[in-house]
Design a protein around this motif. Structure first.
Motif, PDB file in Angstrom:
ATOM      1  N   ILE A  83      45.791  40.533  46.109  1.00  0.00           N
ATOM      2  CA  ILE A  83      45.522  39.270  45.632  1.00  0.00           C
ATOM      3  C   ILE A  83      46.519  37.851  45.662  1.00  0.00           C
ATOM      4  O   ILE A  83      46.277  36.794  46.061  1.00  0.00           O
ATOM      5  CB  ILE A  83      45.372  39.360  43.920  1.00  0.00           C
ATOM      6  N   ALA A  91      45.970  34.594  47.538  1.00  0.00           N
ATOM      7  CA  ALA A  91      46.397  33.406  46.925  1.00  0.00           C
ATOM      8  C   ALA A  91      47.137  32.463  47.926  1.00  0.00           C
ATOM      9  O   ALA A  91      46.853  31.290  47.983  1.00  0.00           O
ATOM     10  CB  ALA A  91      46.975  33.644  45.742  1.00  0.00           C
ATOM     11  N   THR A 106      45.295  30.962  50.623  1.00  0.00           N
ATOM     12  CA  THR A 106      44.225  30.015  49.951  1.00  0.00           C
ATOM     13  C   THR A 106      44.861  28.626  49.869  1.00  0.00           C
ATOM     14  O   THR A 106      44.457  27.495  50.286  1.00  0.00           O
ATOM     15  CB  THR A 106      43.688  30.332  48.810  1.00  0.00           C
ATOM     16  N   ARG A 122      46.777  29.195  42.045  1.00  0.00           N
ATOM     17  CA  ARG A 122      46.963  29.647  40.559  1.00  0.00           C
ATOM     18  C   ARG A 122      45.304  29.991  40.239  1.00  0.00           C
ATOM     19  O   ARG A 122      45.363  31.105  39.403  1.00  0.00           O
ATOM     20  CB  ARG A 122      47.367  28.486  39.781  1.00  0.00           C
ATOM     21  N   GLU A 123      44.535  29.327  40.651  1.00  0.00           N
ATOM     22  CA  GLU A 123      43.105  29.479  40.174  1.00  0.00           C
ATOM     23  C   GLU A 123      42.464  30.601  40.861  1.00  0.00           C
ATOM     24  O   GLU A 123      42.059  31.557  40.030  1.00  0.00           O
ATOM     25  CB  GLU A 123      42.108  28.228  40.576  1.00  0.00           C
ATOM     26  N   LEU A 124      43.011  31.163  42.107  1.00  0.00           N
ATOM     27  CA  LEU A 124      42.578  32.491  42.672  1.00  0.00           C
ATOM     28  C   LEU A 124      43.115  33.497  41.890  1.00  0.00           C
ATOM     29  O   LEU A 124      42.638  34.475  41.458  1.00  0.00           O
ATOM     30  CB  LEU A 124      43.044  32.484  44.133  1.00  0.00           C
ATOM     31  N   ALA A 146      44.076  33.508  38.682  1.00  0.00           N
ATOM     32  CA  ALA A 146      43.548  33.470  37.185  1.00  0.00           C
ATOM     33  C   ALA A 146      42.340  34.394  37.386  1.00  0.00           C
ATOM     34  O   ALA A 146      41.757  34.915  36.442  1.00  0.00           O
ATOM     35  CB  ALA A 146      43.517  32.137  36.776  1.00  0.00           C
ATOM     36  N   SER A 147      41.331  33.962  38.404  1.00  0.00           N
ATOM     37  CA  SER A 147      39.967  34.574  38.580  1.00  0.00           C
ATOM     38  C   SER A 147      40.012  35.985  38.728  1.00  0.00           C
ATOM     39  O   SER A 147      38.886  36.686  38.376  1.00  0.00           O
ATOM     40  CB  SER A 147      39.549  33.876  39.881  1.00  0.00           C
ATOM     41  N   LYS A 148      41.216  36.563  39.030  1.00  0.00           N
ATOM     42  CA  LYS A 148      41.336  37.857  39.077  1.00  0.00           C
ATOM     43  C   LYS A 148      41.680  38.637  37.958  1.00  0.00           C
ATOM     44  O   LYS A 148      42.054  39.810  37.925  1.00  0.00           O
ATOM     45  CB  LYS A 148      42.215  38.365  40.116  1.00  0.00           C
ATOM     46  N   GLY A 149      42.210  37.694  36.993  1.00  0.00           N
ATOM     47  CA  GLY A 149      42.860  38.151  35.549  1.00  0.00           C
ATOM     48  C   GLY A 149      44.142  38.256  35.543  1.00  0.00           C
ATOM     49  O   GLY A 149      44.627  38.844  34.458  1.00  0.00           O
ATOM     50  N   TYR A 150      45.037  37.807  36.262  1.00  0.00           N
ATOM     51  CA  TYR A 150      46.357  37.840  36.481  1.00  0.00           C
ATOM     52  C   TYR A 150      46.808  36.207  36.141  1.00  0.00           C
ATOM     53  O   TYR A 150      48.127  36.348  36.515  1.00  0.00           O
ATOM     54  CB  TYR A 150      46.724  38.397  37.533  1.00  0.00           C
ATOM     55  N   GLY A 151      46.338  35.564  35.619  1.00  0.00           N
ATOM     56  CA  GLY A 151      46.678  34.094  35.542  1.00  0.00           C
ATOM     57  C   GLY A 151      48.207  34.068  34.700  1.00  0.00           C
ATOM     58  O   GLY A 151      48.990  33.349  34.912  1.00  0.00           O
TER      59      GLY A 151
END
Length: 356
Positions: free
Chosen positions: A246, A250, A253, A272-274, A276-281
């Motif tokens: 992840i 990120a 990206t 950051r959005e990548l 967060a999309s995986k649940g680790y924001g």
């Protein structure tokens, strides 16, 4: 065009004196490292006021301004102000202490001292865009750091080695291979300690199954490098592999988005959005990166609020991370120079998960 000429372009066309006293900026504009003195820049002339310890060397190497032996500091400044018919003095408001400002105001009365951010902002703007010479020095600094990474992964990192031993090995390699200093206190962490973004190396011994996180850099002719790599000793768990991938995605990206014209906060948002999309924001709590040069942290920064528009030859670290308290953390960091259509990466060390 030298750095003094670049600064003049940023300042008003009125008759002024830019008084530069901080060690870093004095070195930046004079080209010589020293622990005291001042650079005085007028619209048409520039001077380096330096004491006896440095005068002989400065007279030999400083070519962008006239070198003057400093004897009576304030009187000599007044003499130069009078010579050039100058009444307004810009100072480095972001570097000067209240005590220094008080002395300057008292000793240089009745001259007007501009304590606004005019000079500091102008200097920051000039320093944020690197010259070809600066880029070359940064690449050499990074080459030294890349060499250190190769050395420790091939010879040092193994079960039983302590974090402090690893940190010392990194530093010793860099200082033995061309670095004039290390960029900052080297971070070398293992196991659960890797969840501390800026943890301090301890006597903890590396164990099988540990992540090992290293954040370090070398200084070459005043210019810093900065990199982070996370490796694994022995086989990682599925969770460790997932988190690593992840973070790597990120980073890639954000790198894909990096180019001239992009706003800094948008670069941060890409990574950051990548995550967060995986649940680790919530586990990525720092900014994506920062500029680097004669200091390890310079402007601009890639974070959630920096509105700076990236320009060619600006420098930025790209260092996303995920940190799981009491378990482990992963950070991957490259240092790049922005180009018109993308970026140039100073770092050559591999980024795919390395299992030692």
């Amino acid at each position: 065009m030298n750095n003094i000429s670049r600064l003049r372009e940023k300042l008003a066309k009125e008759n002024y004196c830019a008084l530069i006293t901080s060690d870093i900026n004095r070195r930046y504009f004079s080209g010589m490292k020293s622990s005291a003195g001042a650079v005085l820049i007028f619209p048409e002339y520039a001077y380096l006021l330096i004491d006896f310890r440095y005068f002989e060397k400065a007279s030999e190497v400083v070519t962008c301004c006239e070198t003057i032996l400093m004897k009576k500091y304030y009187e000599q400044i007044k003499d130069l102000l009078k010579k050039h018919g100058t009444e307004k003095i810009y100072i480095e408001s972001e570097c000067m202490t209240v005590s220094e400002f008080g002395s300057l105001k008292e000793k240089l009365s009745p001259y007007e001292i501009d304590a606004s951010s005019v000079l500091s902002k102008a200097i920051s703007s000039v320093r944020s865009v690197k010259t070809a010479s600066e880029l070359k020095k940064m690449q050499i600094a990074q080459n030294i750091a890349d060499g250190a990474f190769t050395f420790v992964t091939e010879n040092i990192i193994k079960e039983g080695v302590t974090e402090r031993e690893l940190g010392r090995a990194i530093d010793f390699y860099m200082l033995s291979n061309g670095a004039e200093a290390v960029s900052f206190d080297t971070i070398a962490l293992s196991g659960e300690n890797t969840s501390l973004p800026h943890g301090v190396p301890s006597e903890r011994k590396i164990c099988r199954g540990d992540f090992v996180l290293m954040d370090f850099g070398a200084v070459y002719e005043g210019y810093h490098s900065d990199m982070t790599r996370t490796v694994c000793v022995g086989n990682p768990t599925d969770e460790m592999k997932e988190i690593y991938e992840i973070v790597l995605k990120a980073q890639k990206t954000a790198l894909k988005k990096a180019k001239a014209g992009v706003v800094c906060r948008e670069l941060d948002a890409a990574a950051r959005e990548l995550i967060a999309s995986k649940g680790y924001g919530e586990s990525f709590g720092h900014g994506l990166g920062h500029s680097v040069g004669m200091e390890i942290h310079e402007s601009p920064a890639a974070n959630t609020c920096d509105e700076t528009v990236l320009e060619e030859n600006m420098i930025m670290t790209i260092e996303p991370g995920i940190y799981l308290a009491k378990k482990f953390g992963v950070r991957i960091e490259d240092c790049i120079a922005i180009t018109r259509n993308g970026y140039y990466n100073f770092v050559t060390s591999p980024k795919n998960l390395m299992i030692l």
